[in-house]
Scaffold this motif. Sequence first.
Motif, PDB file in Angstrom:
ATOM      1  N   TYR A  20      34.373  36.875  47.245  1.00  0.00           N
ATOM      2  CA  TYR A  20      35.823  37.345  47.079  1.00  0.00           C
ATOM      3  C   TYR A  20      36.706  36.070  46.971  1.00  0.00           C
ATOM      4  O   TYR A  20      37.620  36.060  46.279  1.00  0.00           O
ATOM      5  N   LEU A  68      36.725  35.323  43.467  1.00  0.00           N
ATOM      6  CA  LEU A  68      37.669  36.087  42.872  1.00  0.00           C
ATOM      7  C   LEU A  68      39.204  35.433  42.994  1.00  0.00           C
ATOM      8  O   LEU A  68      39.969  35.660  42.150  1.00  0.00           O
ATOM      9  N   ASN A  69      39.321  35.084  44.252  1.00  0.00           N
ATOM     10  CA  ASN A  69      40.731  34.821  44.510  1.00  0.00           C
ATOM     11  C   ASN A  69      41.189  33.630  43.537  1.00  0.00           C
ATOM     12  O   ASN A  69      42.340  33.457  42.904  1.00  0.00           O
ATOM     13  N   HIS A  81      41.604  46.803  47.729  1.00  0.00           N
ATOM     14  CA  HIS A  81      40.888  45.760  47.960  1.00  0.00           C
ATOM     15  C   HIS A  81      39.542  46.108  48.933  1.00  0.00           C
ATOM     16  O   HIS A  81      38.456  45.523  48.783  1.00  0.00           O
ATOM     17  N   PHE A 117      37.019  47.045  46.729  1.00  0.00           N
ATOM     18  CA  PHE A 117      36.503  46.105  45.962  1.00  0.00           C
ATOM     19  C   PHE A 117      35.421  45.288  46.689  1.00  0.00           C
ATOM     20  O   PHE A 117      34.314  44.840  46.309  1.00  0.00           O
ATOM     21  N   VAL A 126      36.427  41.114  35.908  1.00  0.00           N
ATOM     22  CA  VAL A 126      37.558  41.246  36.808  1.00  0.00           C
ATOM     23  C   VAL A 126      38.977  40.843  35.931  1.00  0.00           C
ATOM     24  O   VAL A 126      39.025  39.717  35.324  1.00  0.00           O
ATOM     25  N   LYS A 185      44.285  40.729  40.128  1.00  0.00           N
ATOM     26  CA  LYS A 185      44.686  41.673  41.389  1.00  0.00           C
ATOM     27  C   LYS A 185      46.066  41.375  41.494  1.00  0.00           C
ATOM     28  O   LYS A 185      46.870  40.461  41.047  1.00  0.00           O
ATOM     29  N   VAL A 209      42.671  45.451  42.849  1.00  0.00           N
ATOM     30  CA  VAL A 209      41.874  44.547  41.983  1.00  0.00           C
ATOM     31  C   VAL A 209      41.386  45.505  40.895  1.00  0.00           C
ATOM     32  O   VAL A 209      41.222  46.776  40.956  1.00  0.00           O
TER      33      VAL A 209
END
Length: 186
Positions: free
Chosen positions: A34, A37-38, A109, A112, A136, A139, A144
């Motif tokens: 995660y 992802l951020n 979120h 996900f 992805v 978001k 997301v």
Amino acid sequence: MDQADDAQAEDMRADKEICYCYNKEPKAATQEAYGILNNAVDDRDYSQTGNPIEIATTYYNSAYNFFIDIPVLWKDVYEIAEEKKDTVVYCIICDDIRVVMFTVRAWTHEEFEDLLEVLNLDYGLDYTKEFIKNDVIGKNSYHVFTIIHEITLDAYIESEECMEEWFSLVLTHREMKDLIRIDKQQ
């Protein structure tokens, strides 16, 4: 995860469904994924694409606050359907054959994080990182977004003429992903 959660997750994976266990504390690997992802989506620059594609119009999904740019190439042959958390982009070939070009899926979120946990358990962190990198889109505060790029469509297409028409509309995964913009203000 306790034994009841493990059993529930295993049952759901056996049915080829995604496990929504709603654990409040994601595992360390999920937290790492995660975090990736951020960093990946927060730094995405929508103005920089691999190949510039001429845009005919833009579709706006007001339920999930994202945009899909429609290329000139698809101008008279596209169709968009909203199906629960999915937004499906079709192209119509040979006048009546609808072919899925890609699908945008909106996840909360929490959903996900659960998906990442299942991917980590089933396939490992390296696979999860690749999923984030390739599938992805981005978001916003509530969701997301992922892309599902259809690639096995020739079963619907019988004639060589229709195949050629479809091939003339196909974009790369990257090009399709770059058509989608998330409204991060929402």
